[in-house]
Design a protein around this motif. Structure first.
Motif, PDB file in Angstrom:
ATOM      1  N   VAL A   1      51.995  23.366  42.659  1.00 12.70           N
ATOM      2  CA  VAL A   1      51.299  24.511  42.043  1.00 12.70           C
ATOM      3  C   VAL A   1      50.034  24.815  42.855  1.00 12.70           C
ATOM      4  CG1 VAL A   1      50.141  25.371  39.942  1.00 12.70           C
ATOM      5  CG2 VAL A   1      52.161  23.915  39.720  1.00 12.70           C
ATOM      6  N   VAL A   2      49.699  26.113  42.980  1.00  7.74           N
ATOM      7  CA  VAL A   2      48.463  26.513  43.666  1.00  7.74           C
ATOM      8  C   VAL A   2      47.567  27.287  42.693  1.00  7.74           C
ATOM      9  CG1 VAL A   2      47.474  28.000  45.473  1.00  7.74           C
ATOM     10  CG2 VAL A   2      49.456  26.570  45.989  1.00  7.74           C
ATOM     11  N   TYR A   3      46.305  26.866  42.657  1.00  6.56           N
ATOM     12  CA  TYR A   3      45.269  27.524  41.851  1.00  6.56           C
ATOM     13  C   TYR A   3      44.397  28.296  42.833  1.00  6.56           C
ATOM     14  CZ  TYR A   3      40.847  27.407  39.053  1.00  6.56           C
ATOM     15  OH  TYR A   3      39.674  27.714  38.390  1.00  6.56           O
ATOM     16  N   ASN A   4      44.419  29.618  42.738  1.00 14.27           N
ATOM     17  CA  ASN A   4      43.707  30.458  43.701  1.00 14.27           C
ATOM     18  C   ASN A   4      42.259  30.695  43.281  1.00 14.27           C
ATOM     19  OD1 ASN A   4      43.078  32.285  45.747  1.00 14.27           O
ATOM     20  ND2 ASN A   4      43.881  34.029  44.606  1.00 14.27           N
ATOM     21  N   ARG A   5      41.304  30.244  44.142  1.00 17.49           N
ATOM     22  CA  ARG A   5      39.878  30.514  43.903  1.00 17.49           C
ATOM     23  C   ARG A   5      39.294  31.350  45.049  1.00 17.49           C
ATOM     24  NH1 ARG A   5      37.187  30.463  39.439  1.00 17.49           N
ATOM     25  NH2 ARG A   5      35.273  29.639  40.361  1.00 17.49           N
TER      26      ARG A   5
ATOM     27  N   GLN B   1      45.537  37.415  42.126  1.00 16.95           N
ATOM     28  CA  GLN B   1      44.484  38.279  42.668  1.00 16.95           C
ATOM     29  C   GLN B   1      43.334  38.183  41.672  1.00 16.95           C
ATOM     30  OE1 GLN B   1      45.740  42.327  43.556  1.00 16.95           O
ATOM     31  NE2 GLN B   1      43.739  43.050  42.932  1.00 16.95           N
ATOM     32  N   ASN B   2      42.127  37.955  42.158  1.00 15.12           N
ATOM     33  CA  ASN B   2      41.039  37.785  41.186  1.00 15.12           C
ATOM     34  C   ASN B   2      39.823  38.668  41.455  1.00 15.12           C
ATOM     35  OD1 ASN B   2      39.895  36.324  43.310  1.00 15.12           O
ATOM     36  ND2 ASN B   2      40.682  34.387  42.503  1.00 15.12           N
ATOM     37  N   ARG B   3      39.949  39.586  42.406  1.00 19.17           N
ATOM     38  CA  ARG B   3      38.883  40.578  42.575  1.00 19.17           C
ATOM     39  C   ARG B   3      39.422  41.888  42.014  1.00 19.17           C
ATOM     40  NH1 ARG B   3      35.186  41.938  47.924  1.00 19.17           N
ATOM     41  NH2 ARG B   3      33.642  43.147  46.766  1.00 19.17           N
ATOM     42  N   PHE B   4      38.968  42.231  40.831  1.00 15.50           N
ATOM     43  CA  PHE B   4      39.511  43.389  40.122  1.00 15.50           C
ATOM     44  C   PHE B   4      38.778  44.675  40.494  1.00 15.50           C
ATOM     45  CE2 PHE B   4      40.599  40.456  36.279  1.00 15.50           C
ATOM     46  CZ  PHE B   4      41.736  40.003  36.938  1.00 15.50           C
ATOM     47  N   ASP B   5      39.517  45.774  40.418  1.00 15.97           N
ATOM     48  CA  ASP B   5      38.915  47.104  40.522  1.00 15.97           C
ATOM     49  C   ASP B   5      38.463  47.483  39.112  1.00 15.97           C
ATOM     50  OD1 ASP B   5      38.930  50.060  40.197  1.00 15.97           O
ATOM     51  OD2 ASP B   5      39.477  50.052  42.318  1.00 15.97           O
TER      52      ASP B   5
ATOM     53  N   SER C   1      36.879  36.175  32.769  1.00 13.20           N
ATOM     54  CA  SER C   1      35.788  36.227  31.797  1.00 13.20           C
ATOM     55  C   SER C   1      35.559  37.674  31.389  1.00 13.20           C
ATOM     56  CB  SER C   1      34.505  35.602  32.340  1.00 13.20           C
ATOM     57  OG  SER C   1      34.053  36.285  33.479  1.00 13.20           O
ATOM     58  N   VAL C   2      35.160  37.844  30.139  1.00 14.68           N
ATOM     59  CA  VAL C   2      34.911  39.179  29.592  1.00 14.68           C
ATOM     60  C   VAL C   2      33.427  39.251  29.236  1.00 14.68           C
ATOM     61  CG1 VAL C   2      35.606  40.890  27.862  1.00 14.68           C
ATOM     62  CG2 VAL C   2      37.259  39.154  28.615  1.00 14.68           C
ATOM     63  N   ASP C   3      32.733  40.213  29.850  1.00 18.47           N
ATOM     64  CA  ASP C   3      31.285  40.385  29.611  1.00 18.47           C
ATOM     65  C   ASP C   3      31.041  41.469  28.567  1.00 18.47           C
ATOM     66  OD1 ASP C   3      30.861  38.514  31.518  1.00 18.47           O
ATOM     67  OD2 ASP C   3      30.009  39.855  33.017  1.00 18.47           O
ATOM     68  N   PHE C   4      30.236  41.117  27.570  1.00 17.95           N
ATOM     69  CA  PHE C   4      29.899  42.044  26.488  1.00 17.95           C
ATOM     70  C   PHE C   4      28.412  42.348  26.485  1.00 17.95           C
ATOM     71  CE2 PHE C   4      33.637  39.786  24.969  1.00 17.95           C
ATOM     72  CZ  PHE C   4      34.375  40.742  24.286  1.00 17.95           C
ATOM     73  N   ALA C   5      28.086  43.522  25.958  1.00 14.47           N
ATOM     74  CA  ALA C   5      26.696  43.849  25.617  1.00 14.47           C
ATOM     75  C   ALA C   5      26.694  44.155  24.119  1.00 14.47           C
ATOM     76  CB  ALA C   5      26.226  45.064  26.398  1.00 14.47           C
TER      77      ALA C   5
ATOM     78  N   VAL D   1      35.252  42.970  33.148  1.00 11.91           N
ATOM     79  CA  VAL D   1      36.126  41.798  33.139  1.00 11.91           C
ATOM     80  C   VAL D   1      36.111  41.224  34.553  1.00 11.91           C
ATOM     81  CG1 VAL D   1      38.510  40.995  32.850  1.00 11.91           C
ATOM     82  CG2 VAL D   1      37.594  42.732  31.293  1.00 11.91           C
ATOM     83  N   ASN D   2      35.868  39.913  34.663  1.00 10.69           N
ATOM     84  CA  ASN D   2      35.820  39.255  35.973  1.00 10.69           C
ATOM     85  C   ASN D   2      37.047  38.377  36.185  1.00 10.69           C
ATOM     86  OD1 ASN D   2      32.981  39.904  36.900  1.00 10.69           O
ATOM     87  ND2 ASN D   2      32.603  39.069  34.869  1.00 10.69           N
ATOM     88  N   GLY D   3      37.681  38.540  37.327  1.00  8.30           N
ATOM     89  CA  GLY D   3      38.885  37.754  37.624  1.00  8.30           C
ATOM     90  C   GLY D   3      38.594  36.389  38.206  1.00  8.30           C
ATOM     91  N   LYS D   4      37.354  36.177  38.680  1.00  8.86           N
ATOM     92  CA  LYS D   4      36.976  34.851  39.205  1.00  8.86           C
ATOM     93  C   LYS D   4      35.659  34.441  38.545  1.00  8.86           C
ATOM     94  CE  LYS D   4      36.021  32.302  43.487  1.00  8.86           C
ATOM     95  NZ  LYS D   4      34.586  32.116  43.650  1.00  8.86           N
TER      96      LYS D   4
END
Length: 346
Positions: A73-77, A102-106, A298-302, A314-317
């Motif tokens: 298994v590969v965990y992509n960071r 893929q962890n850099r989201f648009d 991770s999900v960032d809220f205000a 929303v952050n993918g990494k």
């Protein structure tokens, strides 16, 4: 009678450059089980012809470079939008055996995905163009202009229309960096600042503050040993006074602590329950909508002054370091290994 030997599972953690290997591997080694072998590698260390990887490994109290066969298994960071390496690895080790493909989201693409199921929690967000930048400023008075693929608040501009007709523009801090005399001047300045990069415009939120400091609420959502999304923890980054960018933070604490300073416990519990529910929904929506195989985000809220929660991004990494000061932060590093074990057997 001879003891039955335990099967060792080999998991690889892929990082962007050689400098990151030891730092990242240290974090996960302390949380692995005895039947797990971990190594850390970069995409350039993959030998596709020999189907092997030169990876960093910890053995007999020493850091060693070792040539490994492809892991189970590969965990992509790697923080990237490219999927080619992951696709090639999956072709070799089996589909669904690499997570966080893929962890850099648009940010704009994610906004569009979330805008159906989670519309009440999303500030108005559109792609940048100069006409819309003028129109939305008239509607909302405060806007945030963000790069679609930015991170840590880099390249984010806060724009505020003042009663005087002036338009104040700033980065990181509320104090203006630039003052435009009128809308055409503001449009020209923004065009100059943004260049040809893809940007979005987001409605400004009237932020709830604690001790005259802006804070965010970040829910870390990870898949567990059953392959199911769960919320690992919810923390807040508290910005320095006069600063709106929570990435430049004065302190980090559990969100429950911040909320307790502002509300009675019953309300705090209700907020936290909503945050968990919305975050799980967001994670499921992003994964199904993008078609990517993910293991964490991770999900960032205000929180605004009317006690309304807003999803900011929303952050993918997710940045892992922000959790290191909390007791019980082990789960942050354990979860990906538990999920890797789940993938190994499924």
């Amino acid at each position: 009678m001879r003891k039955k030997s335990r099967t060792v599972r080999t998991f690889g953690i892929m990082v962007a450059n050689p400098k990151q290997r030891m730092y990242v591997l240290k974090k996960y080694l302390a949380r692995k089980t005895a039947d797990m072998r971990l190594f850390c590698f970069t995409p350039s260390e993959i030998d596709w012809k020999r189907k092997s990887i030169l990876g960093l490994h910890h053995s007999n109290w020493k850091w060693v470079q070792h040539r490994f066969p492809f892991p189970e298994v590969v965990y992509n960071r790697c923080y990237t939008t490219k999927k080619t390496t992951i696709q090639r690895l999956e072709a070799a080790i089996g589909s669904n055996k690499c997570f966080n493909q893929q962890n850099r989201f648009d940010k704009y693409e994610i906004y569009k995905l979330l805008s159906q199921p989670l519309a009440p929690y999303l500030p108005e967000t559109v792609l940048y163009d100069r006409e819309t930048a003028a129109q939305l400023l008239g509607t909302h008075k405060v806007l945030y202009v963000k790069p679609c693929c930015g991170y840590q608040g880099k390249g984010v501009y806060r724009v505020e229309a003042k009663e005087s007709g002036e338009i104040h523009m700033s980065q990181h801090y509320f104090l203006p960096q630039l003052i435009a005399a009128d809308v055409p001047h503001y449009q020209a300045k923004l065009d100059e600042l943004l260049g040809s990069a893809r940007y979005l415009i987001q409605q400004g939120i009237d932020l709830q503050q604690w001790n005259e400091q802006v804070f965010d609420i970040r829910a870390l959502v990870q898949k567990d040993e059953s392959g199911v999304w769960s919320v690992t923890n919810v923390v807040s980054r508290i910005a320095h006074k006069g600063c709106f960018n929570t990435s430049i933070c004065a302190q980090i604490c559990l969100s429950e602590e911040v909320l307790r300073h502002l509300y009675p416990q019953e309300k705090v519990d209700a907020f936290l329950q909503s945050i968990r529910d919305i975050s799980l929904r967001a994670a499921e929506t992003v994964e199904s909508g993008t078609g990517l195989h993910l293991g964490e985000l991770s999900v960032d809220f205000a929180l605004d002054n009317n006690e309304r929660l807003w999803i900011i991004e929303v952050n993918g990494k997710p940045q892992k370091e922000i959790y290191d000061q909390f007791s019980g932060h082990d789960a942050v590093y354990k979860r990906p290994l538990e999920y890797a074990s789940y993938l190994h057997t499924h």
